[in-house]
Design a protein around this motif. Sequence first.
Motif, short mmCIF file in Angstrom:
data_model
loop_
_atom_site.label_atom_id
_atom_site.label_comp_id
_atom_site.label_asym_id
_atom_site.label_seq_id
_atom_site.Cartn_x
_atom_site.Cartn_y
_atom_site.Cartn_z
N ALA A 1 -1.06 140.14 7.41
CA ALA A 1 -0.19 139.03 6.99
C ALA A 1 1.24 139.50 6.74
CB ALA A 1 -0.75 138.36 5.74
N ALA A 2 1.41 140.67 6.14
CA ALA A 2 2.76 141.16 5.85
C ALA A 2 3.54 141.38 7.15
CB ALA A 2 2.69 142.45 5.05
N ASP A 3 2.89 141.95 8.17
CA ASP A 3 3.55 142.16 9.46
C ASP A 3 3.88 140.82 10.13
OD1 ASP A 3 3.26 144.83 9.00
OD2 ASP A 3 1.68 145.13 10.52
N ALA B 1 4.37 137.92 8.68
CA ALA B 1 5.48 137.29 7.94
C ALA B 1 6.81 137.92 8.34
CB ALA B 1 5.25 137.42 6.43
N ASP B 2 6.83 139.25 8.42
CA ASP B 2 8.06 139.96 8.79
C ASP B 2 8.51 139.56 10.20
OD1 ASP B 2 10.12 141.91 8.21
OD2 ASP B 2 9.10 143.19 9.69
N THR C 1 8.82 134.99 4.14
CA THR C 1 8.17 135.78 3.10
C THR C 1 6.66 135.61 3.22
OG1 THR C 1 8.14 134.00 1.49
CG2 THR C 1 10.13 135.40 1.54
N ALA C 2 5.92 136.51 2.59
CA ALA C 2 4.46 136.43 2.62
C ALA C 2 3.96 135.13 1.99
CB ALA C 2 3.85 137.64 1.91
N SER C 3 4.61 134.69 0.89
CA SER C 3 4.17 133.45 0.25
C SER C 3 4.47 132.23 1.13
CB SER C 3 4.81 133.28 -1.13
OG SER C 3 6.22 133.22 -1.02
#
Length: 151
Positions: free
Chosen positions: A21-23, A25-26, A31-33
Motif C-alpha cells: 500500500a505504501a508503494d 500510494a507513493d 498519502t496512505a490514508s
Amino acid sequence: MLDDTDRRILRQMQAEPGAPAADLADRAGVTASTLARRLDRLRADGILRGVRGVIHWPALGYAVEVSLRITLDKTQPRAFDAFIEAARRVPEVLEIQTFLGQVDVRLSVIARDMAHYQQLYRDHILTLPHMTDIEALMHVARVKADESLPI
C-alpha cells in the motif's frame, strides 16, 4: 464518477496489483490514508471488485486449450439455464460466454494433453444438456491477453 486521483490509483493497481500500500500510494501521488479511503470507496461503489491471483495454467501441466462454440436447443424453455449450470460443474471449463446469434455459448476448456481433452470431451462436454451443435477451435497462440483498462 472517477476523478484524476481515482484514475491514478487504478492505473497503479493494474500495473502492479501486489504492490504494498505504501508503494501504491507513493506511485499514485497520495498519502496512505487517502489511498485507503479511496480504495474503500472504489470497493463500496463496485468499481474495484478485488485483487486476484492469476495462475499461468500451462505451468501446472495444462498444454491444450480449446474454444467450443455451442448452439443450444432453443425450443426448450430452460435450455440456457440447464446448460450453464451443468457447464459450471466441469472444472476444466475456465470461461462461459453467452451470445445472441447462431452461436449461443462459448466455453473455454483446458486439458493436460489431447488424450485428457478427448476424455473430457466424451465424459463431460458431450453430456451437457440441450446442445444441438458444437464446434471445437483449437487454441494456437494468445496474441493479446491484457485485462488492463485504458483509465
